[in-house]
Scaffold this active site. Sequence first.
Site, short mmCIF file in Angstrom:
data_model
loop_
_atom_site.label_atom_id
_atom_site.label_comp_id
_atom_site.label_asym_id
_atom_site.label_seq_id
_atom_site.Cartn_x
_atom_site.Cartn_y
_atom_site.Cartn_z
N HIS A 241 0.62 -1.21 -0.30
CA HIS A 241 -0.10 0.34 -0.54
C HIS A 241 0.90 1.27 -0.11
O HIS A 241 1.11 2.03 -0.85
CB HIS A 241 -0.71 0.07 1.09
CG HIS A 241 -1.73 -1.16 1.44
ND1 HIS A 241 -3.03 -1.69 0.78
CD2 HIS A 241 -2.29 -2.30 2.63
CE1 HIS A 241 -3.65 -2.65 0.74
NE2 HIS A 241 -3.24 -2.66 1.47
O1 RIB Z 1 -4.77 0.11 4.58
C1 RIB Z 1 -3.53 0.25 4.42
C2 RIB Z 1 -2.58 1.47 5.15
O2 RIB Z 1 -3.44 0.83 6.42
C3 RIB Z 1 -1.53 1.28 5.34
O3 RIB Z 1 -0.23 2.17 5.56
C4 RIB Z 1 -1.12 0.92 6.32
O4 RIB Z 1 0.35 0.97 6.95
C5 RIB Z 1 -2.13 0.64 7.44
O5 RIB Z 1 -1.13 1.97 7.68
#
Ligand code: RIB
Length: 319
Positions: A241
């Site tokens: 992500h």
């Molecule tokens: O949904 C993904 C996000 O949530 C990313 O930033 C991961 O590190 C968590 O913080």
Amino acid sequence: MTKRIIIDTDPGVDDALTFLLALASPEIQLEALTTVCGNIGIDKTTRNALAVLELAHASHIPVARGCSLPLVSSPGKSGEVVHGTSGVGKAVLPEPKSQPVEQHAIDYLIERILAEPQEITLFTIGPMTNLALAIRKEPRITQALKELVIMGGAIKQGGNVTPLAEFNIHADPHAAHIVFHSGIPITLIPLDATYKCLLTVADVERLNRIDSPIARFVRDATATYMDFYKKYEGFDGCALHDPLTLAAIIAPEIFTYEEHHIDVDISGGVSNGNTFADFMKISKKPANMKVALDVRGRDFIELFIERMETLSRSIQDST
Ligand code: RIB
Ligand code: CA
């Protein structure tokens, strides 16, 4: 031309991989990290930020400690099941020798952004509590910040912390609401794109043909992350992500962007933290951000691994 960036972060396994990718990318000058509570508490996110920079021989980069609670919501459920109790999976990093700067992250962001108008691009890859309070304390940063790239939200894709909400937004929806309506030029990288960027065991095994503390960190940090995805989301791999946000600088061509008016539900009900696009332009409101609704995910993973290989070759075990 090199882009100067600050990353606001809740490390966090994928946050940590983002720092390494930034350090391995000649297109990027990583100016600082500002930490926030999110995946795990502020003590651990700040320690992890310092420790990962030390691992990558980058302790010269300042770290400013930020907010320990969301603006209004009570702290969300811990991300330990995803990121491990340390916040960096099964990786074991020595206690960092360096310390955060004296300033709170809010004041550090305001000072750095106002000192060099239109020079700094901010990446938020955790809950946006620090940025929201910085905007409220010093509204001039909304004009001085060059651009904001956000990892967060889910537009056509379902949520990952509730059926309708993505973790970073759900953890502090009021902060997201302030940021979304701030007028700052925003690029949003939601789950619609990030779930198409799956790092696999084979990718990690390829990287670990290089004997390096960096390669081992990627292996150990993602081990818990991959266990989670296998058990709860049925994937063989883990979604990168946060690292994907940097592709907005290093490989913008892999994204399919659309301009939309995006808002966030702060009503506190079942859809709290839901991010939604006015696709039919019913509100007649102008677009407030550029949204990545698709991406060439495998191209990004290849780029990520190539750059981790380069970084791994440059950082070997100290003799
Ligand atoms: O949904 C993904 C996000 O949530 C990313 O930033 C991961 O590190 C968590 O913080
Ligand atoms: Ca994060």
